[in-house]
Scaffold this motif. Structure first.
Motif, PDB file in Angstrom:
ATOM      1  N   SER A 192       9.192  22.478 -28.910  1.00  0.00           N
ATOM      2  CA  SER A 192      10.132  23.254 -27.872  1.00  0.00           C
ATOM      3  C   SER A 192      10.617  21.744 -26.747  1.00  0.00           C
ATOM      4  N   GLU A 193      11.366  21.752 -26.971  1.00  0.00           N
ATOM      5  CA  GLU A 193      12.437  20.713 -25.954  1.00  0.00           C
ATOM      6  C   GLU A 193      12.368  20.862 -23.765  1.00  0.00           C
ATOM      7  N   PHE A 194      12.658  22.059 -24.008  1.00  0.00           N
ATOM      8  CA  PHE A 194      11.999  23.285 -22.848  1.00  0.00           C
ATOM      9  C   PHE A 194      10.273  22.675 -22.700  1.00  0.00           C
ATOM     10  N   SER A 195      10.141  23.256 -23.296  1.00  0.00           N
ATOM     11  CA  SER A 195       8.215  22.961 -23.081  1.00  0.00           C
ATOM     12  C   SER A 195       7.742  21.728 -22.024  1.00  0.00           C
ATOM     13  N   ALA A 196       8.258  20.741 -23.125  1.00  0.00           N
ATOM     14  CA  ALA A 196       8.646  19.628 -23.191  1.00  0.00           C
ATOM     15  C   ALA A 196       8.705  18.710 -22.073  1.00  0.00           C
ATOM     16  N   PHE A 252      -1.524   5.671  -9.666  1.00  0.00           N
ATOM     17  CA  PHE A 252      -1.521   4.520 -10.887  1.00  0.00           C
ATOM     18  C   PHE A 252      -1.496   4.898 -12.146  1.00  0.00           C
ATOM     19  N   PHE A 253      -2.297   5.952 -12.565  1.00  0.00           N
ATOM     20  CA  PHE A 253      -2.387   6.963 -13.173  1.00  0.00           C
ATOM     21  C   PHE A 253      -0.712   7.033 -14.063  1.00  0.00           C
ATOM     22  N   VAL A 254       0.307   7.347 -13.543  1.00  0.00           N
ATOM     23  CA  VAL A 254       1.462   7.763 -14.025  1.00  0.00           C
ATOM     24  C   VAL A 254       1.976   6.581 -14.491  1.00  0.00           C
ATOM     25  N   TYR A 255       1.605   5.789 -13.479  1.00  0.00           N
ATOM     26  CA  TYR A 255       1.771   3.832 -13.758  1.00  0.00           C
ATOM     27  C   TYR A 255       1.766   3.370 -15.305  1.00  0.00           C
ATOM     28  N   ALA A 256       0.829   4.166 -15.183  1.00  0.00           N
ATOM     29  CA  ALA A 256       0.408   3.536 -16.578  1.00  0.00           C
ATOM     30  C   ALA A 256       0.859   4.456 -17.770  1.00  0.00           C
ATOM     31  N   MET A 257       1.036   5.507 -16.978  1.00  0.00           N
ATOM     32  CA  MET A 257       1.360   6.802 -18.197  1.00  0.00           C
ATOM     33  C   MET A 257       2.979   6.690 -18.730  1.00  0.00           C
ATOM     34  N   ALA A 258       3.576   5.904 -17.717  1.00  0.00           N
ATOM     35  CA  ALA A 258       5.272   5.476 -17.654  1.00  0.00           C
ATOM     36  C   ALA A 258       5.738   4.254 -18.945  1.00  0.00           C
ATOM     37  N   GLN A 259       4.881   3.545 -19.300  1.00  0.00           N
ATOM     38  CA  GLN A 259       4.640   2.599 -20.828  1.00  0.00           C
ATOM     39  C   GLN A 259       4.280   3.406 -22.172  1.00  0.00           C
ATOM     40  N   GLY A 260       4.898   4.313 -21.789  1.00  0.00           N
ATOM     41  CA  GLY A 260       4.746   5.012 -23.651  1.00  0.00           C
ATOM     42  C   GLY A 260       3.244   6.160 -23.276  1.00  0.00           C
ATOM     43  N   GLY A 261       2.807   6.010 -22.719  1.00  0.00           N
ATOM     44  CA  GLY A 261       1.742   6.892 -22.739  1.00  0.00           C
ATOM     45  C   GLY A 261       2.030   9.091 -22.112  1.00  0.00           C
ATOM     46  N   LEU A 262       3.555   8.939 -21.960  1.00  0.00           N
ATOM     47  CA  LEU A 262       4.280  10.163 -21.441  1.00  0.00           C
ATOM     48  C   LEU A 262       5.002  11.355 -22.840  1.00  0.00           C
ATOM     49  N   GLU A 263       5.347   9.893 -23.555  1.00  0.00           N
ATOM     50  CA  GLU A 263       6.167   9.796 -24.430  1.00  0.00           C
ATOM     51  C   GLU A 263       4.850  10.507 -25.638  1.00  0.00           C
ATOM     52  N   ARG A 264       4.384   9.762 -26.152  1.00  0.00           N
ATOM     53  CA  ARG A 264       3.075  10.280 -26.678  1.00  0.00           C
ATOM     54  C   ARG A 264       2.195  11.678 -26.599  1.00  0.00           C
ATOM     55  N   SER A 265       2.028  11.719 -25.217  1.00  0.00           N
ATOM     56  CA  SER A 265       1.567  12.894 -25.325  1.00  0.00           C
ATOM     57  C   SER A 265       2.705  14.317 -24.834  1.00  0.00           C
ATOM     58  N   ILE A 266       3.656  14.143 -25.209  1.00  0.00           N
ATOM     59  CA  ILE A 266       4.683  15.366 -25.684  1.00  0.00           C
ATOM     60  C   ILE A 266       4.746  15.608 -27.532  1.00  0.00           C
TER      61      ILE A 266
END
Length: 222
Positions: A120-124, A101-115
């Protein structure tokens, strides 16, 4: 075959739990195997829009998935010896459910904001893959050693039981990849699949709790 071996009851009579509880374990092994690698394919769809679908992305996803399962198998074996029961099975499912459910919420833009702050693209890529894949795979991996612990009564049956359970889990893995890739993703999309996987784990966790309650009730009556 010796006379003693010939007289032994069938395997299903030598299990540590009732036939109904054993059937639940088999269903869990298959369905959690399905969810495990089905979610791997979902994770790839979450990460590839950000990092592409090249070999580096897939190498990162596969290595993190295998690493998560490795850690889950190891931790699950230790914990299953201390707390062998359907209560632990329910905890595993509820934890995996909560993280999906956390991933479900993160997939709506939260993941992009966290990185955003990672240069480094590889680190991200690694951080994103770790956040999406590692925790739920650790938790789901813990069920495999628990399933053996739940069913096994006689040490001499360890090979048959563990081999059969791992084969059933692998069959679930295969179907999880195929069905998720060719049926779920084209028709539902990654966020919906994640939501349904999490919801299934939630319902399955309550089934484990119900099984635990029934087993405790039978013991109290006996």
């Amino acid at each position: 075959m010796t006379t003693a071996e010939a007289r032994r009851p069938p395997l299903y009579h030598r299990l540590a739990v009732s036939p109904g509880a054993a059937l639940l374990v088999l269903i869990d092994v298959f369905t959690l195997g399905f969810v495990t690698l089905g979610f791997e394919m979902v994770a790839s769809r979450i990460l590839t829009p950000l990092f592409g679908s090249g070999i580096y992305t897939w190498a990162t996803i596969i290595s993190i998935v295998v690493g998560g399962l490795m850690a889950g198998y190891f931790l699950g074996g230790i914990i299953a010896d201390r707390f062998p029961g359907f209560g632990l099975a329910a905890v595993i499912k509820f934890l995996a459910c909560g993280y999906l459910f956390f991933v479900y919420a993160m997939a709506q833009g939260g993941l992009e904001r966290s990185i955003v702050g990672i240069d480094s693209e590889f680190s991200a890529l690694f951080v994103s893959g770790f956040v999406v894949c590692f925790p739920p795979l650790v938790v789901l991996g813990m069920y495999s050693p628990l399933s053996v612990r739940l069913l096994l009564r006689e040490p001499r049956d360890a090979g048959k039981i563990s081999g059969g359970l791992f084969a059933l889990s692998s069959f679930g893995n295969i179907l999880g990849i195929i069905v998720t890739t060719f049926v779920f993703i084209p028709t539902m999309g990654t966020r919906d699949i994640t939501y349904y996987f999490a919801t299934f784990l939630l319902a399955s966790g309550f089934v484990s709790l119900s099984t635990r309650a029934m087993m405790l009730a039978r013991r109290s009556i006996a």
